[in-house]
Scaffold this motif. Structure first.
Motif, PDB file in Angstrom:
ATOM      1  N   PRO A   1      -8.836  -6.145   9.294  1.00 15.83           N
ATOM      2  CA  PRO A   1      -8.055  -4.815   9.523  1.00 15.83           C
ATOM      3  C   PRO A   1      -6.789  -5.401  10.665  1.00 15.83           C
ATOM      4  O   PRO A   1      -5.937  -4.530  10.566  1.00 15.83           O
ATOM      5  CB  PRO A   1      -8.862  -4.255  10.600  1.00 15.83           C
TER       6      PRO A   1
ATOM      7  N   PHE B   1      -2.381   1.321  10.651  1.00 14.51           N
ATOM      8  CA  PHE B   1      -2.177   2.441   9.798  1.00 14.51           C
ATOM      9  C   PHE B   1      -3.104   3.239   9.504  1.00 14.51           C
ATOM     10  O   PHE B   1      -3.347   4.526   9.510  1.00 14.51           O
ATOM     11  CB  PHE B   1      -1.718   1.873   8.426  1.00 14.51           C
ATOM     12  N   HIS B   2      -4.430   2.832   9.396  1.00 18.39           N
ATOM     13  CA  HIS B   2      -5.620   3.470   9.279  1.00 18.39           C
ATOM     14  C   HIS B   2      -5.894   4.415  10.379  1.00 18.39           C
ATOM     15  O   HIS B   2      -6.282   5.596  10.305  1.00 18.39           O
ATOM     16  CB  HIS B   2      -6.779   2.769   9.034  1.00 18.39           C
TER      17      HIS B   2
ATOM     18  N   LEU C   1      -9.135  -5.128   3.264  1.00 21.85           N
ATOM     19  CA  LEU C   1      -8.528  -4.438   4.174  1.00 21.85           C
ATOM     20  C   LEU C   1      -9.714  -4.224   5.133  1.00 21.85           C
ATOM     21  O   LEU C   1      -9.328  -4.464   6.425  1.00 21.85           O
ATOM     22  CB  LEU C   1      -8.064  -3.044   3.894  1.00 21.85           C
TER      23      LEU C   1
ATOM     24  N   ILE D   1       0.776  -1.038  -0.052  1.00 21.84           N
ATOM     25  CA  ILE D   1      -0.037   0.009   0.126  1.00 21.84           C
ATOM     26  C   ILE D   1       0.959   1.171   0.011  1.00 21.84           C
ATOM     27  O   ILE D   1       1.843   1.486   0.821  1.00 21.84           O
ATOM     28  CB  ILE D   1      -0.886   0.073   1.152  1.00 21.84           C
TER      29      ILE D   1
ATOM     30  N   SER E   1      -0.118  -3.288  10.919  1.00 21.35           N
ATOM     31  CA  SER E   1      -1.599  -3.975  10.474  1.00 21.35           C
ATOM     32  C   SER E   1      -2.504  -2.641   9.862  1.00 21.35           C
ATOM     33  O   SER E   1      -1.878  -1.652   9.808  1.00 21.35           O
ATOM     34  CB  SER E   1      -2.212  -4.400  11.633  1.00 21.35           C
ATOM     35  N   TRP E   2      -3.160  -3.075   8.863  1.00 20.62           N
ATOM     36  CA  TRP E   2      -4.095  -2.067   8.493  1.00 20.62           C
ATOM     37  C   TRP E   2      -4.820  -1.331   9.401  1.00 20.62           C
ATOM     38  O   TRP E   2      -4.582  -0.047   9.116  1.00 20.62           O
ATOM     39  CB  TRP E   2      -5.038  -2.714   7.330  1.00 20.62           C
ATOM     40  N   GLN E   3      -5.244  -1.785  10.304  1.00 19.74           N
ATOM     41  CA  GLN E   3      -5.975  -1.236  11.461  1.00 19.74           C
ATOM     42  C   GLN E   3      -4.957  -0.232  12.046  1.00 19.74           C
ATOM     43  O   GLN E   3      -5.481   1.049  12.138  1.00 19.74           O
ATOM     44  CB  GLN E   3      -6.407  -1.944  12.339  1.00 19.74           C
TER      45      GLN E   3
ATOM     46  N   TYR F   1      -1.528  -7.554   7.529  1.00 24.29           N
ATOM     47  CA  TYR F   1      -0.566  -6.691   7.567  1.00 24.29           C
ATOM     48  C   TYR F   1      -0.361  -6.028   6.222  1.00 24.29           C
ATOM     49  O   TYR F   1      -0.741  -6.677   5.187  1.00 24.29           O
ATOM     50  CB  TYR F   1       0.836  -7.464   7.885  1.00 24.29           C
ATOM     51  N   ILE F   2       0.210  -4.890   6.296  1.00 23.28           N
ATOM     52  CA  ILE F   2       0.301  -4.092   4.834  1.00 23.28           C
ATOM     53  C   ILE F   2       1.828  -3.675   4.999  1.00 23.28           C
ATOM     54  O   ILE F   2       2.593  -3.776   6.079  1.00 23.28           O
ATOM     55  CB  ILE F   2      -0.580  -2.934   4.703  1.00 23.28           C
TER      56      ILE F   2
ATOM     57  N   ARG G   1     -10.117  -2.454  -0.985  1.00 26.92           N
ATOM     58  CA  ARG G   1     -10.785  -1.758   0.346  1.00 26.92           C
ATOM     59  C   ARG G   1     -11.315  -2.936   1.264  1.00 26.92           C
ATOM     60  O   ARG G   1     -11.284  -3.038   2.309  1.00 26.92           O
ATOM     61  CB  ARG G   1     -11.855  -0.769   0.006  1.00 26.92           C
TER      62      ARG G   1
ATOM     63  N   GLY H   1      -3.670   5.448   2.261  1.00 26.96           N
ATOM     64  CA  GLY H   1      -4.267   5.404   3.460  1.00 26.96           C
ATOM     65  C   GLY H   1      -5.356   6.545   3.521  1.00 26.96           C
ATOM     66  O   GLY H   1      -6.623   6.384   4.194  1.00 26.96           O
TER      67      GLY H   1
END
Length: 135
Positions: free
Chosen positions: A43, A98-99, A39, A8, A94-96, A46-47, A36, A13
């Protein structure tokens, strides 16, 4: 067998937070929805913060054999996003996480998002979705 982290670009993001079904092409939109959903449904997955074309760019008509036609501009968006979030290319998280970082350190401050996204053709779409924006 462990899955590889999803690649990503850092500025994506922000883009994913405002995505509303519009895009460069139908193929791009379908891919953006797929990424999306992947992700959102996982959540904790991993990214890796990627330098260059990523999983979203894969279907972008601006992607020319792995190189973005707007590489200089998108690199500025990526670098600013990393700077505000205190992260670096190659970081795996994790996506979570980063988000949440993007939400708390960039999107919570509309002027910061506008500064980072200056010159982006999609910026007006994001702008009208911000809290307090005139509808």
């Amino acid at each position: 067998m462990e899955r590889q982290p999803l690649r990503i670009r850092p500025h994506h993001g922000m883009c994913l937070s405002f995505f509303c079904g519009l895009g460069y092409s139908g193929e791009f939109v379908d891919n953006m929805i797929r990424v999306r959903n992947q992700l959102v449904e996982n959540p904790a997955g991993y990214i890796v913060l990627w330098h260059g074309t990523d999983s979203i760019c894969a279907a972008c008509p601006e992607n020319r054999n792995g190189t973005c036609r707007s590489a200089e501009k998108t690199a500025r968006y990526d670098e600013a996003c990393l700077r505000y979030c205190g992260l670096a290319f190659g970081d795996v998280l994790s996506w979570q996480r980063f988000h949440e970082c993007v939400q708390e350190k960039i999107l919570a401050f509309p002027s910061v998002r506008r500064e980072i996204c200056a010159g982006c053709a999609w910026e007006p779409i994001c702008g009208w979705q911000e809290p307090g924006a005139a509808k």
